[in-house]
Design an enzyme around this catalytic site. Structure first.
Site, PDB file in Angstrom:
ATOM      1  N   LYS A  17      54.939  24.285 -12.849  1.00 21.68           N
ATOM      2  CA  LYS A  17      55.687  23.316 -12.035  1.00 21.68           C
ATOM      3  C   LYS A  17      57.101  23.785 -11.736  1.00 21.68           C
ATOM      4  O   LYS A  17      57.730  23.281 -10.804  1.00 21.68           O
ATOM      5  CB  LYS A  17      55.740  21.950 -12.735  1.00 21.68           C
ATOM      6  CG  LYS A  17      54.441  21.185 -12.595  1.00 21.68           C
ATOM      7  CD  LYS A  17      54.589  19.757 -13.084  1.00 21.68           C
ATOM      8  CE  LYS A  17      53.273  19.001 -12.913  1.00 21.68           C
ATOM      9  NZ  LYS A  17      53.212  17.793 -13.707  1.00 21.68           N
ATOM     10  N   LYS A  35      42.862  24.213  -8.340  1.00 20.04           N
ATOM     11  CA  LYS A  35      42.332  22.888  -8.706  1.00 20.04           C
ATOM     12  C   LYS A  35      42.759  21.842  -7.685  1.00 20.04           C
ATOM     13  O   LYS A  35      43.830  21.959  -7.078  1.00 20.04           O
ATOM     14  CB  LYS A  35      42.776  22.511 -10.122  1.00 20.04           C
ATOM     15  CG  LYS A  35      44.129  21.879 -10.218  1.00 20.04           C
ATOM     16  CD  LYS A  35      44.377  21.243 -11.584  1.00 20.04           C
ATOM     17  CE  LYS A  35      45.832  20.751 -11.576  1.00 20.04           C
ATOM     18  NZ  LYS A  35      46.309  20.186 -12.795  1.00 20.04           N
ATOM     19  N   LYS A  83      47.187  16.407  -6.418  1.00 21.36           N
ATOM     20  CA  LYS A  83      47.900  15.578  -5.431  1.00 21.36           C
ATOM     21  C   LYS A  83      48.921  16.395  -4.657  1.00 21.36           C
ATOM     22  O   LYS A  83      49.332  16.029  -3.576  1.00 21.36           O
ATOM     23  CB  LYS A  83      48.554  14.373  -6.107  1.00 21.36           C
ATOM     24  CG  LYS A  83      49.503  14.754  -7.220  1.00 21.36           C
ATOM     25  CD  LYS A  83      49.970  13.539  -7.987  1.00 21.36           C
ATOM     26  CE  LYS A  83      50.651  13.943  -9.281  1.00 21.36           C
ATOM     27  NZ  LYS A  83      49.776  14.104 -10.430  1.00 21.36           N
TER      28      LYS A  83
END
Ligand code: TYM
Length: 332
Positions: free
Chosen positions: A112, A195, A198
């Site tokens: 992230k 994967k 969102k």
């Protein structure tokens, strides 16, 4: 009955198909055999950029999807994390038994912050897996049903439980990861090696549970497929078709082998048309039920209050035990 606990973040306006197949479908099934605690981790949702005016509604919408997807509030304690203050309280104590280096090795944090750098990240994002460990350990569950991407976080929770028990005396149950054989990792429809998430690069790669069914069908039909024509599960050579077969199998209950047989000699397009129909048939009733629940927010809030009460009765006992073990002066 052995206990299970899990949660999904209210960080978008809808859960996506990965959440649904990797987590929710299993949770629903597991309610039969286990004592279940499912919650909405809103404290986790504020670790990244978000808009405070959306959060409460997203929490309700997530809750409505849990119930619409089959969570039975008579059997499951369904609650919101911030309604149970013991989560944040235990997280602090666990922060103090977590190594800085240990937390730095969490791959999700590294992923992230890869693009933006750690300066742009919050301490909350860094400590996120410790809060997740607190969520779990408070309830002393046998297991935690999650998708593949949560495996490392669960490993941290296990390590923290063991370390705490060793240092302060037997307190926590070391939880098992309960990861489904199929559906534990659903991939992006446009990039079937990443994967489904969102934060997908393109909305076409992501099916949301609350997507307009026609749109969802279109996304299946325009999913990226692979070279060749054969419909066969092969993650390496055929990531696109393999992903569609996994989605089909988890939604329909048919095994992958059975699907391969059914589609022998048929074309990719056949598979997509049939799967699109299965997706629409799955989403439509979930959406209708979620909408009914959202039409009465006061009732949803009442039911979440009941869940929080049940959760607190267990969480507060664990936290009292922890506070005593670490040597805090009891409040008079
Ligand atoms: P979250 O909100 O990202 O995801 C919720 C659940 O969905 C699964 N999942 C997937 N499964 C298959 N394929 C995918 N593409 C996919 N994407 C997501 C996740 O594995 C997860 O089970 N940190 C957690 C939330 C959390 C939690 C907890 C979970 C907070 N505290 C305590 C369990 C126990 C998270 O962000 O999941």
């Amino acid at each position: 009955r052995p206990r299970l606990l899990s949660g999904m973040q209210p960080s978008a306006d809808s859960l996506h198909l990965g959440n649904y197949l990797g987590a929710l479908v299993n949770w629903v099934r597991l309610q039969d055999e286990y004592e279940t605690f499912f919650f909405i981790p809103d404290l986790h949702a504020i670790t990244v950029d978000y808009d405070p005016k959306d959060l409460a509604q997203r929490t309700r919408v997530t809750c409505a999807q849990y119930i619409a997807g089959g969570i039975d509030i008579e059997r499951t304690a369904l609650f919101v994390q911030s309604h149970v203050p013991e989560h944040a309280e235990l997280a602090w104590v666990l922060n103090c038994v977590t190594g800085f280096g240990e937390a730095s090795r969490m791959t999700q944090f590294k992923d992230k912050t890869q693009k933006s750098g750690t300066d742009a990240a919050t301490v909350g994002l860094f400590a996120y897996p410790v809060l997740m460990a607190a969520d779990i350990l408070l309830y002393r569950p046998y297991g935690v049903p999650v998708g593949e991407d949560q495996r490392q976080h669960l490993e941290l929770a296990r390590n923290l439980a063991q370390r705490f028990n060793h240092r302060f005396g037997e307190t926590f149950v070391v939880p098992e990861a309960v990861i489904p054989k199929e559906g534990a990792k659903i991939y992006d429809l446009q990039h079937p090696t990443a994967k489904m998430s969102k934060s997908a690069e393109s909305p076409a790669g992501l099916i949301n549970i609350l997507d307009n069914p026609k749109q969802a069908a279109k996304k299946i039909k325009s999913a990226v497929t692979d070279d060749g024509t054969e419909i066969r599960f092969d993650r390496e050579a055929k990531p696109g078709i393999s992903n569609l077969l996994t989605i089909y199998s988890t939604l329909s209950g048919k095994s992958i082998a059975q699907l391969e047989q059914e589609y022998q000699g048929k074309m990719y397009g056949h598979l997509k048309v049939d799967l699109a129909e299965v997706v629409v048939e799955t989403l439509a009733p979930v959406q209708a039920r979620a909408q009914e629940l959202l039409d009465d927010p006061a009732e949803l809030d009442r039911l979440l209050a009941r869940g929080a009460q049940k959760a607190r009765s267990i969480a507060s006992a664990t936290l009292a035990d922890v506070y005593s073990k670490v040597g805090f002066l009891p409040a008079g």
